[in-house]
Scaffold this active site. Structure first.
Site, PDB file in Angstrom:
ATOM      1  CE  LYS A  39     -13.286  -3.336  -1.095  1.00 25.60           C
ATOM      2  NZ  LYS A  39     -13.494  -3.776   0.287  1.00 25.60           N
ATOM      3  CG  HIS A  75      -8.862   1.754   3.159  1.00 24.15           C
ATOM      4  ND1 HIS A  75      -9.600   0.683   2.756  1.00 24.15           N
ATOM      5  CD2 HIS A  75      -8.009   1.269   4.096  1.00 24.15           C
ATOM      6  CE1 HIS A  75      -9.212  -0.390   3.417  1.00 24.15           C
ATOM      7  NE2 HIS A  75      -8.241  -0.072   4.249  1.00 24.15           N
ATOM      8  CE  LYS A 128      -4.083   0.076   4.323  1.00 23.63           C
ATOM      9  NZ  LYS A 128      -4.369   0.015   5.750  1.00 23.63           N
ATOM     10  CD  GLU A 137      -8.120  -8.606   6.853  1.00 23.25           C
ATOM     11  OE1 GLU A 137      -9.015  -8.713   7.716  1.00 23.25           O
ATOM     12  OE2 GLU A 137      -8.300  -8.084   5.749  1.00 23.25           O
ATOM     13  CG  ASP A 193     -13.493  -7.750   1.359  1.00 21.57           C
ATOM     14  OD1 ASP A 193     -14.126  -6.680   1.360  1.00 21.57           O
ATOM     15  OD2 ASP A 193     -12.813  -8.139   2.333  1.00 21.57           O
ATOM     16  CG  HIS A 215      -7.941  -2.834  -0.746  1.00 20.14           C
ATOM     17  ND1 HIS A 215      -8.496  -1.605  -0.989  1.00 20.14           N
ATOM     18  CD2 HIS A 215      -8.712  -3.393   0.225  1.00 20.14           C
ATOM     19  CE1 HIS A 215      -9.553  -1.436  -0.210  1.00 20.14           C
ATOM     20  NE2 HIS A 215      -9.712  -2.508   0.531  1.00 20.14           N
ATOM     21  CE  LYS A 246     -11.959 -10.482   5.778  1.00 22.16           C
ATOM     22  NZ  LYS A 246     -11.579  -9.113   6.142  1.00 22.16           N
TER      23      LYS A 246
HETATM   24  C1  BG6 Z   1     -11.598  -3.600   3.504  1.00 16.52           C
HETATM   25  C2  BG6 Z   1     -12.190  -4.973   3.409  1.00 16.52           C
HETATM   26  O1  BG6 Z   1     -11.757  -2.905   2.277  1.00 16.52           O
HETATM   27  O2  BG6 Z   1     -10.223  -3.681   3.810  1.00 16.52           O
HETATM   28  C3  BG6 Z   1     -11.972  -5.724   4.708  1.00 16.52           C
HETATM   29  O3  BG6 Z   1     -13.574  -4.887   3.137  1.00 16.52           O
HETATM   30  C4  BG6 Z   1     -10.507  -5.726   5.068  1.00 16.52           C
HETATM   31  O4  BG6 Z   1     -12.462  -7.046   4.631  1.00 16.52           O
HETATM   32  C5  BG6 Z   1      -9.948  -4.322   5.052  1.00 16.52           C
HETATM   33  O5  BG6 Z   1     -10.367  -6.289   6.378  1.00 16.52           O
HETATM   34  C6  BG6 Z   1      -8.453  -4.320   5.254  1.00 16.52           C
HETATM   35  O6  BG6 Z   1      -8.031  -3.005   5.422  1.00 16.52           O
HETATM   36  P1  BG6 Z   1      -6.811  -2.675   6.370  1.00 16.52           P
HETATM   37  O7  BG6 Z   1      -6.627  -1.200   6.205  1.00 16.52           O
HETATM   38  O8  BG6 Z   1      -7.228  -3.071   7.759  1.00 16.52           O
HETATM   39  O9  BG6 Z   1      -5.680  -3.487   5.883  1.00 16.52           O
END
Ligand code: BG6
Length: 493
Positions: free
Chosen positions: A148, A178, A182, A216, A235, A240, A340
Site C-alpha cells: 500500500k 500488513h 497480524k 501511535e 495512510d 488498515h 501520530k
Molecule cells: C503503515 C503506515 O502502513 O502502517 C504507517 O504507512 C504506520 O504510517 C504503520 O505507522 C503502522 O503499522 P504497525 O504495524 O506498526 O501498527
C-alpha cells in the site's frame, strides 16, 4: 511441501526490506519454513557484489530478530542471498535480470517480485518485467507483491490496476495490507465465527456502537516526503482501519477461501453509507500534532519536523463516523480514529453493547449502570476481553466492573510479525489475506468525498499536543453524550 522459488526484492536497500522483509524471511528460515534452494535476490542500484549484500543483510538483522541472530540460521540464510545491480527504470537491466535467472542454476524459476519501492514506480516496473518476458508463466509461476498505498484516490487506483493488469493476471497480483497478517486481526474471524454464543448478539439490536482506534506515540520519523502528501486518512484509515471494520461487520463467509472471504468484505464496504459533501463535517475530523511532551521529553510539532512545509495542513490525526446500511448494522455508528504522536501506541477494536432494557438496580447503591464492552486488543497487547458487571461480596448491593480475559492476553511469548505470515502466503499461493482490487476500490469510495473536501479546505486545521489522546473537538462526531473515545483496555467506562 513448498516449492523453492526466487524471491526478488525491488528496493532491496530500502527501509521496508531492512526492517520488515529481511527479518521476516530470516524468521521463516529459522522456523524451517523455507525450502532448500529458496533464494532471495536483492535488486538495487548499488554496485554491489553478492558478498556486499550478504554483509548488509547480516548487519540489518542484528537487533531486529527475536532472541538475537542464531549462528546456524545465519549461515543458512546467507547462502540464500544474491544481489543484482540494476536501475529500475532501465529496460536493459530487466533483460539482464532475465538472463541471470535463466542461467543461474541456484535461482529457481518460480519468481516472486516484491515491490518495496515508491508506489509511483509499481506500474513502470511491472511493465519492464513483462517487457523482459518475466511475467510469462510458461516455465514457472510469477507473482507480483504490491505494498500500500494502492493509488491516491479511487481514480488513480483504477488507473494503476488497469496498468498492472496489462501484464499480470489478477491471480498473480498480491496486494498487501500488513494488518491482515497480524495475529489478532485474524483472531477477529475466529472469535466471531468459531464461537456460536456471540452471533445472536452481533447486530444492531444489542450493539450500541463500535470503535476502532490506532494510535501511535511516534511522529512521522524520516517519512516527511511521503507523509505530507498522504496524511492520516489515506495512510491508515483507507487501508488498515477499514479492513478491520470489514472483519468486525462482515457476514459469515461461505468458506475461508480467498474469494468467499473477500466477497463478504466487499459487501460491507459497498453497504457503507456514502458521506455526502455536506455531511463531511459531521462525519470526519482532522487535526495535526503541535509540540508537546512524549515520555517526559519535549516532542516537536508536525510543522517543525524536517522536510515539512511550514504552511502544511496535512492531517496527522483523522477520525470518521460510518454507518453500514444493511440489516445487521443499520444505524449503529462505527467510529474510526488514528493519529501520530498520541499518548500511546495502541490498536484496539472496542465494541460497546446497549444498556439492559430496564434499570432494575436503580434503587440500590449502584449509581450508574455500565454497559458491556468487548475489547479486542490488536497491539501491543494482544487480547480479547469482555467487560461486565458483577456484585461485590458483602451485604450491600454494590457492583464493580470485571473483565473476563480470553486468549493469551499478554501471557504468550510466541509472537510472529505480520510479514512472516504474509510472505509465507505469497510463497504458498494463498491469497486470502491479500486484497482484491474491488475491496480497494470500494474503500477509496468511502474516503474519497472526505479527501476531496479536505483538499479544497486547506486554510485551517485543528491541532492537538503531541503526547495527548488527540483533539478534544472531535467529540462532535459522537451521536450521543454517553459515547466517547475509549483510550484503554482497562477503562471502566
Ligand atoms: C503503515 C503506515 O502502513 O502502517 C504507517 O504507512 C504506520 O504510517 C504503520 O505507522 C503502522 O503499522 P504497525 O504495524 O506498526 O501498527
Amino acid at each position: 511441501m513448498v516449492e523453492p522459488c526466487t524471491f526478488i526484492i525491488f528496493g532491496a536497500t530500502g527501509n521496508l526490506a531492512r526492517t520488515k522483509l529481511l527479518p521476516a524471511l530470516y524468521h521463516l528460515d529459522q522456523a524451517q519454513r523455507l525450502p532448500d534452494g529458496f533464494s532471495i535476490l536483492g535488486f538495487g542500484r548499488r554496485d554491489w557484489s553478492d558478498e556486499d549484500w550478504r554483509q548488509y543483510v547480516c548487519e540489518a538483522l542484528e537487533g531486529r530478530v527475536r532472541g538475537g541472530v542464531d549462528e546456524e540460521v545465519r549461515t543458512r540464510f546467507r547462502a540464500r542471498l544474491r544481489f543484482f545491480s540494476g536501475d529500475l527504470t532501465d529496460p536493459q537491466a530487466f533483460d539482464r535480470l532475465r538472463n541471470t535467472l535463466d542461467e543461474s542454476s541456484d535461482l529457481p524459476n518460480k519468481l516472486a517480485f516484491y515491490m518495496a519501492i515508491p508506489p509511483a514506480e509499481y506500474a513502470e516496473v511491472s511493465q519492464l518485467l513483462a517487457g523482459a518476458g518475466l511475467s510469462n508463466e510458461e516455465h514457472g509461476w510469477r507473482r507480483l507483491v504490491i505494498e500500500k498505498p494502492f493509488g491516491y484516490d479511487a481514480e488513480s487506483a483504477e488507473a494503476l490496476d488497469e496498468r498492472l493488469h496489462r501484464n499480470f493476471s489478477e491471480r498473480q497480483i498480491f496486494r498487501i495490507d500488513h494488518y491482515l497478517g497480524k495475529a489478532m486481526v485474524q483472531n477477529v474471524l475466529v472469535f466471531r465465527f468459531a464461537n456460536l454464543m456471540l452471533e445472536p448478539l452481533w447486530n444492531r439490536n444489542y450493539i450500541d456502537h463500535v470503535q476502532i482506534t490506532h494510535s501511535e506515540s511516534l511522529g512521522i520519523g524520516g517519512r516527511a516526503g511521503y507523509y505530507d502528501d498522504v496524511g492520516a486518512l489515506r495512510d491508515m484509515i483507507q487501508s488498515h482501519l477499514l479492513q478491520m471494520l470489514t472483519l468486525v461487520a462482515m457476514e459469515p463467509p461461505a468458506s475461508l477461501d480467498a474469494d468467499s472471504l473477500r466477497d463478504e468484505k466487499v459487501k460491507v464496504l459497498k453497504s457503507i453509507r456514502p458521506i455526502t459533501r455536506k455531511a463531511v463535517n459531521a462525519h470526519a475530523f482532522r487535526a495535526q500534532y503541535a509540540g508537546g511532551t512524549v515520555d517526559g521529553e519535549r516532542a516537536k510539532g508536525y510543522l517543525e519536523e524536517e522536510g515539512i512545509p511550514s504552511q502544511s495542513t496535512t492531517e496527522t490525526y483523522a477520525s470518521l463516523k460510518l454507518y453500514i446500511d444493511n440489516w445487521r448494522w443499520r444505524n449503529v455508528p462505527f467510529y474510526l480514529r488514528t493519529g501520530k504522536r498520541m499518548a500511546q501506541r495502541s490498536s484496539v477494536i472496542a465494541i460497546r453493547f446497549k444498556h439492559p432494557p430496564q434499570q432494575l438496580f436503580r434503587q440500590t447503591q449502584i449509581e450508574k449502570m455500565h454497559p458491556n464492552w468487548i475489547l479486542l486488543g490488536i497491539q501491543p497487547q494482544e487480547c480479547i476481553r469482555l467487560q461486565m458487571l458483577t456484585k461485590e461480596p458483602g451485604l450491600e448491593m454494590r457492583v464493580h466492573t470485571t473483565q473476563l480475559d480470553a486468549s493469551y492476553c499478554g501471557t504468550s511469548t510466541y509472537h510472529t510479525d505480520a510479514y512472516e505470515d504474509l510472505l509465507m502466503d505469497v510463497i504458498e499461493d494463498d491469497a486470502s489475506l491479500f486484497l482484491r482490487y474491488d475491496e480497494i476500490c470500494w474503500a477509496w469510495r468511502v474516503v474519497d468525498p472526505v479527501l476531496k473536501s479536505w483538499t479544497t479546505e486547506r486554510d485551517f486545521i485543528h491541532t492537538y499536543p503531541a503526547g495527548s489522546w488527540g483533539p478534544a473537538e472531535d467529540v462532535r462526531l459522537f451521536d450521543r453524550d454517553d459515547q466517547a473515545w475509549r483510550n484503554s483496555l482497562y477503562d471502566e467506562d
